[in-house]
Design an enzyme around this catalytic site. Structure first.
Site, short mmCIF file in Angstrom:
data_model
loop_
_atom_site.label_atom_id
_atom_site.label_comp_id
_atom_site.label_asym_id
_atom_site.label_seq_id
_atom_site.Cartn_x
_atom_site.Cartn_y
_atom_site.Cartn_z
N GLU A 16 39.83 -15.15 72.80
CA GLU A 16 40.84 -15.79 71.96
C GLU A 16 41.42 -14.79 70.97
OE1 GLU A 16 39.10 -20.37 72.07
OE2 GLU A 16 38.52 -19.04 70.45
N THR A 68 41.51 -22.20 74.15
CA THR A 68 40.44 -22.90 74.85
C THR A 68 39.90 -24.02 73.97
OG1 THR A 68 39.81 -20.91 76.06
CG2 THR A 68 38.14 -22.64 75.89
N GLY A 69 39.60 -25.16 74.59
CA GLY A 69 39.01 -26.27 73.85
C GLY A 69 39.69 -27.58 74.19
#
Length: 226
Positions: A108, A33-34
């Protein structure tokens, strides 16, 4: 000179080359994610029909993957994955990381634990000699907010509630500034042992296996020692 966005794209492209090496009808790719992971997801779209599917570390990434027509699988239905690809807020030469700027740190860690190799993609600005300049995110059960904050203060940190943010798991984030992180694995365990902490954003007990760091001169590849 390449912009930071172009460097992020360079790192994402390097990870996509690794996907090319392992792609197949039974292969599942773990996805982080990101902002850098978003670029990886966009590039992963070209593997539609060539993979069994993906596992996402957040609802945000799951939606982006699905938007490209990629199958998003429940981790409970997955036994293993060849690689998990994600960014980092900071990474040191030992491939220990601070993550969680996007608030997805717990998922994560979980998704990464199922992959055989953790591939960190980032631009060179994320490489630091010692972790800690970026405030350390800690996911906390809401009722334990103040108790956990006191525990983090006793460790020398300055915890601050991430206002208006709730994780995909329904919890809160405390961002902790001022920590001295000389022993990242030890501090990760210490913080995770505080009652009420779900997990902290130190990825040191299980760090990255490979870091693909984009520089003005190309990709710098770091591998975990030992």
């Amino acid at each position: 000179m390449l912009t930071q966005q172009e460097l992020k794209q360079q790192a994402a492209d390097a990870a996509l080359e690794l996907v090319e090496q392992v792609a197949g009808p039974d292969v599942i790719i773990g996805v982080g994610t990101g902002s850098t992971a978003d670029l990886f997801i966009d590039g992963l779209a070209r593997f539609k029909g060539r993979l069994r599917g993906t596992v996402a570390s957040s609802e945000r990434s799951a939606a982006r993957l699905a938007g490209h027509g990629l199958a998003v699988l429940d981790l409970n239905d997955v036994q293993s994955m060849p690689i998990y690809v994600d960014g980092a807020d900071e990474i040191d030469p030992n491939l220990h990381m601070i993550k969680g700027g996007g608030g997805a740190l717990t998922r994560e860690k979980i998704v990464a634990s199922v992959a055989r190799r953790y591939i960190c993609i980032a631009d060179e600005s994320k490489l630091v000699e010692r972790l800690g300049r970026f405030p350390l995110p800690v996911e906390v059960i809401p009722m334990a907010r103040n108790a956990v904050a006191r525990g983090l203060s006793r460790l020398g940190g300055q915890p601050a509630l991430r206002e208006g943010f709730v994780t995909d798991n329904g919890n809160i984030i405390l961002d902790v500034a001022g920590l001295s992180i000389a022993d990242a694995p030890g501090l990760e365990k210490t913080i995770n042992d505080i009652p009420g902490v779900v997990t902290c954003g130190l990825f040191a007990l299980a760090g990255a296996d490979v870091a693909l760091l984009a520089t003005q001169d190309g990709i710098r590849r770091l591998e975990r020692r030992g």
